[in-house]
Design an enzyme around this catalytic site. Sequence first.
Site, PDB file in Angstrom:
ATOM      1  N   SER A 158      17.683 -23.108  -1.080  1.00 45.34           N
ATOM      2  CA  SER A 158      17.007 -24.135  -0.274  1.00 45.34           C
ATOM      3  C   SER A 158      16.986 -25.423  -1.103  1.00 45.34           C
ATOM      4  O   SER A 158      17.139 -25.372  -2.330  1.00 45.34           O
ATOM      5  CB  SER A 158      15.562 -23.691   0.007  1.00 45.34           C
TER       6      SER A 158
ATOM      7  N   TYR B  93       7.419 -20.017  -2.728  1.00 40.18           N
ATOM      8  CA  TYR B  93       8.753 -20.269  -2.157  1.00 40.18           C
ATOM      9  C   TYR B  93       9.591 -21.113  -3.121  1.00 40.18           C
ATOM     10  O   TYR B  93      10.745 -20.801  -3.403  1.00 40.18           O
ATOM     11  CB  TYR B  93       8.570 -20.976  -0.816  1.00 40.18           C
TER      12      TYR B  93
HETATM   13  P1  NAD Z   1      13.996 -16.566  10.013  1.00 41.51           P
HETATM   14  O1  NAD Z   1      12.549 -16.255   9.922  1.00 41.51           O
HETATM   15  O2  NAD Z   1      14.570 -17.098  11.274  1.00 41.51           O
HETATM   16  O3  NAD Z   1      14.854 -15.276   9.625  1.00 41.51           O
HETATM   17  C1  NAD Z   1      14.543 -14.492   8.514  1.00 41.51           C
HETATM   18  C2  NAD Z   1      15.335 -13.209   8.581  1.00 41.51           C
HETATM   19  O4  NAD Z   1      14.989 -12.421   7.447  1.00 41.51           O
HETATM   20  C3  NAD Z   1      15.021 -12.357   9.825  1.00 41.51           C
HETATM   21  O5  NAD Z   1      16.190 -11.705  10.261  1.00 41.51           O
HETATM   22  C4  NAD Z   1      14.014 -11.333   9.283  1.00 41.51           C
HETATM   23  O6  NAD Z   1      14.013 -10.106  10.010  1.00 41.51           O
HETATM   24  C5  NAD Z   1      14.578 -11.133   7.880  1.00 41.51           C
HETATM   25  N1  NAD Z   1      13.616 -10.586   6.942  1.00 41.51           N
HETATM   26  C6  NAD Z   1      12.384 -11.056   6.609  1.00 41.51           C
HETATM   27  N2  NAD Z   1      11.808 -10.249   5.703  1.00 41.51           N
HETATM   28  C7  NAD Z   1      12.687  -9.252   5.459  1.00 41.51           C
HETATM   29  C8  NAD Z   1      12.659  -8.107   4.634  1.00 41.51           C
HETATM   30  N3  NAD Z   1      11.607  -7.820   3.875  1.00 41.51           N
HETATM   31  N4  NAD Z   1      13.737  -7.282   4.649  1.00 41.51           N
HETATM   32  C9  NAD Z   1      14.807  -7.535   5.443  1.00 41.51           C
HETATM   33  N5  NAD Z   1      14.895  -8.619   6.239  1.00 41.51           N
HETATM   34  C10 NAD Z   1      13.834  -9.458   6.250  1.00 41.51           C
HETATM   35  O7  NAD Z   1      14.259 -17.560   8.791  1.00 41.51           O
HETATM   36  P2  NAD Z   1      15.437 -18.603   8.485  1.00 41.51           P
HETATM   37  O8  NAD Z   1      14.872 -19.955   8.609  1.00 41.51           O
HETATM   38  O9  NAD Z   1      16.674 -18.247   9.207  1.00 41.51           O
HETATM   39  O10 NAD Z   1      15.611 -18.363   6.918  1.00 41.51           O
HETATM   40  C11 NAD Z   1      16.700 -17.654   6.367  1.00 41.51           C
HETATM   41  C12 NAD Z   1      16.870 -18.064   4.913  1.00 41.51           C
HETATM   42  O11 NAD Z   1      17.170 -19.456   4.831  1.00 41.51           O
HETATM   43  C13 NAD Z   1      15.606 -17.832   4.070  1.00 41.51           C
HETATM   44  O12 NAD Z   1      15.985 -17.367   2.790  1.00 41.51           O
HETATM   45  C14 NAD Z   1      15.018 -19.234   3.968  1.00 41.51           C
HETATM   46  O13 NAD Z   1      14.266 -19.387   2.812  1.00 41.51           O
HETATM   47  C15 NAD Z   1      16.281 -20.068   3.925  1.00 41.51           C
HETATM   48  N6  NAD Z   1      16.088 -21.467   4.298  1.00 41.51           N
HETATM   49  C16 NAD Z   1      15.614 -21.804   5.534  1.00 41.51           C
HETATM   50  C17 NAD Z   1      15.465 -23.128   5.844  1.00 41.51           C
HETATM   51  C18 NAD Z   1      14.983 -23.588   7.199  1.00 41.51           C
HETATM   52  O14 NAD Z   1      14.730 -24.774   7.358  1.00 41.51           O
HETATM   53  N7  NAD Z   1      14.879 -22.714   8.183  1.00 41.51           N
HETATM   54  C19 NAD Z   1      15.775 -24.118   4.900  1.00 41.51           C
HETATM   55  C20 NAD Z   1      16.233 -23.741   3.658  1.00 41.51           C
HETATM   56  C21 NAD Z   1      16.395 -22.403   3.370  1.00 41.51           C
END
Ligand code: NAD
Length: 261
Positions: free
Chosen positions: A144, A157
């Site tokens: 991120s 985080y």
């Molecule tokens: P999201 O909540 O849409 O999806 C998260 C996914 O992780 C889901 O499929 C959930 O079931 C799974 N998950 C959660 N806990 C779990 C566990 N213990 N075991 C197995 N699976 C698990 O989130 P997102 O926004 O798509 O985030 C995905 C990644 O991208 C994360 O690592 C997040 O930190 C990173 N990220 C997101 C953003 C953003 O703006 N959305 C920005 C930078 C980084």
Amino acid sequence: MTTLSGKTALVTGSTSGIGLGIALSLAKAGANLILNGFGDASRVIAEVEQLNNKSGGKVGHHPADVSDPAQIADMIEYAEREFGGVDILVNNAGIQHVASVEDFPVERWDSIMAINLSSVFHSTRLSLPGMRSKGWGRIINIASVHGQVGSVGKAAYVAAKHGVIGLTKVVGLETATTNVTCNAICPGWVLTPLVQKQIDDRAATGIDPQQAQHDLLAEKQPSLEFVTPPQLGELVLFLCSEAGSQVRGAAWNIDGGWLAQ
Ligand code: NAD
């Protein structure tokens, strides 16, 4: 277009958001897909199967909770047994919790460390031997912008994502003379359930939801537009391509200008 036919990709947390977008891009490029994540995976499996039907790829789902190293080990064994191993590992599963350091619930700190950081270590250490023996591999960690800068309220985080970038550098160095690469991707805001919750929390204070979304972007992301899961999927495909083979240990921003400030 990159062809990943014959390669198997494991994308953690691919039942939603960014992981799902990346899984769909990999499936379009012909890779076999191992999905992982909570919730009903059947819709996601059907979506990937539709793409795979065109490319001849195979799809599976493993329900490992990546906060548990034993379940990660079981998932990698499943990949070896059913798919002949993991060629492309996308460590994407992640959670968020917002609170100031002194109010941060200890159990939330522990679970963010386990899911966002330690899981990357476990899936990497367990997948690397197979990649080395096959002579090709890609490890792509969804870090991120918060792996490079902080924001108030996000102690766990931000600490975990900085850790992911550190781990990426070490794995990038330890594999530098091989055809295995390890890199991190650093997205800015992407409109997924993880971010929608933060917009909803702002709107709950009485702000109009559209205004809450605008304010969230305006504070950090100069483009005032969200990064999209398909854009992240395309970056993953580039890192899997021959053109990406000398990108090693990098933390690649895709953030609408967030980190340029
Ligand atoms: P999201 O909540 O849409 O999806 C998260 C996914 O992780 C889901 O499929 C959930 O079931 C799974 N998950 C959660 N806990 C779990 C566990 N213990 N075991 C197995 N699976 C698990 O989130 P997102 O926004 O798509 O985030 C995905 C990644 O991208 C994360 O690592 C997040 O930190 C990173 N990220 C997101 C953003 C953003 O703006 N959305 C920005 C930078 C980084």
